[in-house]
Design an enzyme around this catalytic site. Structure first.
Site, PDB file in Angstrom:
ATOM      1  N   GLU A 351       0.813  -1.218   0.000  1.00 50.37           N
ATOM      2  CA  GLU A 351       0.000   0.000   0.000  1.00 50.37           C
ATOM      3  C   GLU A 351       0.849   1.272   0.000  1.00 50.37           C
ATOM      4  O   GLU A 351       0.614   2.192   0.782  1.00 50.37           O
ATOM      5  CB  GLU A 351      -0.960  -0.013   1.195  1.00 50.37           C
ATOM      6  CG  GLU A 351      -1.967  -1.151   1.131  1.00 50.37           C
ATOM      7  CD  GLU A 351      -2.905  -1.192   2.313  1.00 50.37           C
ATOM      8  OE1 GLU A 351      -4.038  -1.678   2.165  1.00 50.37           O
ATOM      9  OE2 GLU A 351      -2.498  -0.747   3.418  1.00 50.37           O
ATOM     10  N   THR A 490      -5.009  -4.479  14.037  1.00 50.01           N
ATOM     11  CA  THR A 490      -5.632  -4.151  15.327  1.00 50.01           C
ATOM     12  C   THR A 490      -6.301  -2.779  15.385  1.00 50.01           C
ATOM     13  O   THR A 490      -6.424  -2.195  16.463  1.00 50.01           O
ATOM     14  CB  THR A 490      -4.583  -4.273  16.457  1.00 50.01           C
ATOM     15  OG1 THR A 490      -3.492  -3.384  16.198  1.00 50.01           O
ATOM     16  CG2 THR A 490      -4.085  -5.695  16.589  1.00 50.01           C
TER      17      THR A 490
END
EC number: 3.2.1.52
Length: 631
Positions: A351, A490
């Site tokens: 990314e 997370t």
């Protein structure tokens, strides 16, 4: 008399609970015998090996028994009998077992555990642990002190050498003790690789002594609560960064030793050139614009347009045209390589937004000088430079599948395929080692149950879907597939109990996929065994999801009517529902087939039952929300 009654009751529980093999992951071969071994104070662990690792693993199992209420010695037992029983542990050559396989035989007065190598002994102890009554998992007042083990012969070895889980400690920081607890549960189910995602936009978690600002600045962000995204404001001028933390190098060494004692290798990840906002907060001169940055507190900093395309609102990439960046990378990788004894260092590579590179005159000048056709080629240049640095430290580089972009990836580089299986297939055909960890099967941060009762996130992944994962595509040679891994990002996981909830039972499905023979996989067998492990987690006071019990709701429109179908893939269950705003659900309709949900201010209530007892949570969804789900 009180002790006798307790013992008899526990003996009964032991026999009833072990009437079948509930081992996860399923062993290669399990043969039941008529023997029964009573593990009690008349038992000793006889380690017939001078190998230090074998003895350490035996001591670890001894400590597990102690916390379960049974103290037994490590000593030699010459002739085992009913009053002098033994768990005999030894290294013994067996060509079929490899480095991590083992044989385990439970007889009347002796349990024989043997393996080619210490790793096999460790894995054998994990199986033996599962053969014990679940009460041994209790570390409090409910400890057992004895247990019956049914006779059996087991031959077992893993299908893959890489059986991993990834924990992201950047979005939320987990303490040393919490990381160890996560490792403990991994080891129990024979995972052997811990991918430690140590750096990202939301925090730099590893001490680099030559670059102190990485943790002085990059490890801390302003405190925000709630979901990541639009509702989390950027830092205000003068606001102190108080949330975060990092691991000192001594703490990392301690965790590495702890993992090694549990047959787990740690693969550290230093994510670059993208996902580097925390590093750039410390050293903004390493970016293209060289502007001040902050550690992202979970605020929105990118626009996503679908199909993986996005635009960064704040710069978070290193400058691949700046030689000082490679000096920075060299310093980081020098210390990382010295800390971690494993073969691999993960450099991320995913990314990476290239828009800032495209707009910068100096970067464009660099590309022209180095004959780089586009920014994909520039990223490939960066990846190659980082690969050279990592190799110079005696390590092998692994990266997310974007490292394939631009071509010229050195054959020695391993690839972790996350955007489906495509990247892994491409890499394997090029001769790269591959770890399969596709979002479609292995992203265990995805919602695992109905979104009405779960933390919603952008995608869903059920236990059954995870269990259907096959890491070796038909079109590639199996020798290039190192194995697989589950990934726990997370953003919506702020603490360890919830990390455990999201990891298991999908972690059990992955453990079986990575260990057991392909032909041994069977959903009905797996879910029956998983239900037994639900009780083990409960006894251990460890959070686990039981979303698999809950109805799966499917909706469609037929002739203008809203039609609902319910499904549950756990054997011996019945679904009840109401659509008239009444409850409890058990006194509603038994699900027999598709039904209409009429118009009106009403909703669906539904729940799964077995033998008149509720299994999962009751789902309650208003008709307006059901309409939004129409396929």
């Amino acid at each position: 008399m009180k002790y006798f009654k307790k013992s008899f009751f526990l003996l009964f529980l032991s026999i009833a609970g072990l009437a079948q093999n509930n081992i996860i992951p399923a062993p290669v071969n399990y043969e039941r015998t008529d023997a029964m071994f009573m593990l009690d104070q008349q038992t000793a662990i006889d380690v017939k090996s001078e190998n230090e690792e074998v003895r350490r693993y035996a001591e670890l199992f001894q400590a597990f028994l102690t916390q379960g209420g049974l103290q037994i010695p490590l000593k030699s037992v010459e002739s085992p009998d009913r009053m002098n029983k033994a768990i005999v542990v030894q290294l013994s050559p067996n060509a079929n077992l490899g480095e991590e396989g083992y044989t385990l035989e439970v007889q009347e007065n002796v349990i024989n555990l043997s393996a080619n190598a210490p790793a096999g002994i460790f894995n054998g102890f994990q199986t033996l642990r599962q053969l014990l009554p679940r009460q041994f998992e209790n570390t409090g007042d409910g400890a057992v002190g004895l247990g019956m083990i049914m006779g059996c012969k087991i031959t077992d070895y893993p299908r893959f050498g890489w059986r991993g889980l990834m924990l992201d400690v950047s979005r939320h920081f987990f303490t040393v003790d919490e990381v160890k607890a996560y490792l403990d549960k991994m080891a129990q189910y024979k995972f052997n690789v811990f991918h430690w995602h140590l750096t990202d936009d939301e925090g730099w978690r590893i001490e680099i002594k030559s670059l102190p600002k990485l943790t002085e600045v990059g490890a801390w962000r302003v405190e925000r609560f709630g979901r990541f995204g639009d509702t989390r404001p950027y830092p205000q001028e003068g606001e102190k960064a108080t949330y975060g933390g990092f691991y000192t190098q001594e703490q990392i060494k301690d965790i590495i030793r702890y993992a090694e004692d549990r047959n787990i290798t740690i693969v550290p990840e230093i994510d670059m050139p993208g996902h580097s906002m925390a590093a750039l907060a410390a050293y903004p001169e390493l970016s293209v614009n060289k502007e001040p940055k902050f550690v992202n507190p979970g605020s929105k900093f990118a626009e996503w347009y679908g199909d993986g395309h996005f635009e960064m609102l704040i710069e978070n990439t290193l400058n691949p045209a700046d030689e000082k960046v490679y000096e920075f990378v060299d310093k980081v990788m020098t210390e990382v390589a010295e800390l971690f004894p494993g073969k691999y260092i993960h450099m991320g590579g995913d990314e990476c937004y290239q828009g800032y590179w495209e707009k910068d005159a100096e970067v464009q000048k660099f590309m022209k000088k180095n004959k780089l056709a586009d920014t994909h080629a520039l990223q490939s240049y960066f990846v190659s430079r980082v690969n050279e640095i990592i190799q110079s430290k005696g390590k092998t580089m692994i990266g997310w599948d974007e490292v394939l972009e631009g071509g010229d990836l050195p054959k020695s580089t391993a690839v972790m395929s996350w955007r489906g299986m495509k990247g892994g297939i491409e890499a394997a055909k090029m001769g790269h080692e591959v770890v399969m960890t596709p979002t479609t099967f292995a992203y265990i941060d995805y919602t695992q149950g109905d979104k009405s009762v779960e933390n919603p996130i952008y995608a869903s992944l059920s236990l059954e879907k995870t269990y259907s994962f096959e890491p070796v595509p038909d079109e590639v040679e199996a020798k290039y597939i190192l194995g697989g891994q589950g990934n726990l990002w997370t953003e919506v996981i702020p603490n360890l109990p919830f990390a455990m909830y999201m990891t298991y039972p999908r972690g059990l499905a992955l453990a079986e996929t990575f260990w057991s023979p392909k032909e041994k996989k069977d959903w009905n067998s797996f879910i029956n065994r998983t239900e037994q492990h639900f009780m083990r987690f409960e006894v251990a006071n460890t959070n686990i999801s039981k979303a698999v019990y809950e109805p799966i709701i499917k909706l469609k429109k037929e002739d203008g009517k809203l039609i609902c179908e319910l499904e549950n893939n756990v054997p011996n269950t019945t679904i009840y529902y109401t659509i008239d705003n009444t409850y409890p659900v058990h006194f509603g309709q038994k699900y027999m087939g598709a039904f209409e949900i009429p118009e009106g201010n009403l909703g669906l209530r539904t729940q799964t039952y077995r033998n008149g007892q509720p299994l999962g949570r009751e789902l309650r969804i208003h008709r307006d929300d059901l309409i939004k789900r129409v396929e």
